[in-house]
Design an enzyme around this catalytic site. Structure first.
Site, PDB file in Angstrom:
ATOM      1  N   SER A 143       0.789  -1.226  -0.131  1.00 17.51           N
ATOM      2  CA  SER A 143       0.223  -0.096   0.157  1.00 17.51           C
ATOM      3  C   SER A 143       0.988   1.153  -0.050  1.00 17.51           C
ATOM      4  CB  SER A 143      -1.097   0.136   1.195  1.00 17.51           C
ATOM      5  OG  SER A 143      -1.331   1.394   1.411  1.00 17.51           O
ATOM      6  N   TYR A 156      -1.678  -1.140  10.392  1.00 17.15           N
ATOM      7  CA  TYR A 156      -1.815  -1.440   8.907  1.00 17.15           C
ATOM      8  C   TYR A 156      -0.774  -0.705   8.329  1.00 17.15           C
ATOM      9  CZ  TYR A 156      -3.860  -1.480   4.420  1.00 17.15           C
ATOM     10  OH  TYR A 156      -4.077  -1.872   3.076  1.00 17.15           O
TER      11      TYR A 156
END
Length: 264
Positions: A143, A156
């Site tokens: 990401s 995350y």
């Protein structure tokens, strides 16, 4: 047996929806047989039937919860044993809403188990099999928060930074063994992960949200162009190269026999 030099079987995790389902469709269109892994057997079987009908490829489903050690071990062993598999799309993952201080131990453990442990174990199994074969492709979904952790929460963001680092290291280990490795760094992509983490993607500026098909198509174009790191929304590849150059410039001073003068 499939001729893996032409279109090897692709194992796609998190394949029942979102990014994984689109990867499955795009790879089927390229002629790859598929092994689809996710928790939802019903959705996997529906996707498999559709892809077989539309693209004429063989599609097998392997229902598994990769956060569970026994299920992870089954998929890992399949990767180690099945010589037809030549592509791994390491896509399965979860997000978590809120700060680290607000997170429960159970939430943290679940995210680490799926986003880090499962990704690493499957990449390791694929690396072993593909090295033996002298060919193969490992695609790890990271990401952009790996580069901009302030955009999201600590667990995350840290998990995706790990995936990026893992991929870059794997590239160094495998590039001379015929194995391609790619990290894909999407920005905000319209998938179910937002609802599952308690966030509403509709509240995000639409100029920041990419449709999943557009993202996967860009990622596969980056793979075709031999990119180790693909950022689908980045207009100028020179910006990434400048980032790498700045990082590399730190190298000679990262480990020395004495502390820098500014600390004395």
């Amino acid at each position: 047996m499939t001729d893996v030099s032409i279109a090897p079987t692709a194992l796609v995790t998190g394949a029942s929806s979102g990014i994984g389902a689109v990867y499955a469709e795009r790879l089927a269109a390229r002629g790859h047989d598929l092994l689809l892994v996710a928790r939802d057997r019903q959705r996997l079987e529906a996707l498999a039937a559709d892809l077989q009908a539309r693209h004429g490829v063989n599609v097998e489903v392997l229902p598994a919860d990769l956060a569970q050690p026994a299920d992870l071990a089954r998929v890992e062993q399949r990767l180690r044993d099945d010589a037809d598999i030549g592509v791994l799309v390491n896509n399965a993952g979860i997000a978590m809403h809120g700060t680290l201080a607000e997170a429960t131990g159970q939430q943290i453990d679940a995210l680490v188990a799926l986003n880090i442990v499962a990704v690493t174990r499957l990449a390791s199994a694929a690396a072993a099999r593909f090295t033996q074969a002298g060919r193969g492709t490992i695609i790890n979904l990271a990401s952009v928060v790996a580069l901009a952790p302030q955009m999201f929460n600590a667990v995350y963001s840290a998990s995706k930074a790990y995936v990026l680092s893992l991929t870059q290291t794997l590239h160094g280990e495998l590039s001379d063994k015929g194995v391609k490795v790619q990290a894909v760094l999407p920005g905000v992509t319209r998938t179910e992960i937002w609802e599952r983490s308690g966030l509403d993607v509709a509240q995000i500026d639409p100029r920041m949200v990419m449709e999943v098909g557009e993202m996967v198509d860009a990622a596969l174009a980056g793979l075709d162009q031999q990119e180790v790191v693909t950022i689908p929304s980045l207009p100028d590849a020179a910006d990434w190269q400048a980032y790498i150059k700045a990082r590399d410039a730190l190298g000679p001073n990262l480990s020395r026999s004495s502390a820098a003068a500014r600390y004395k």
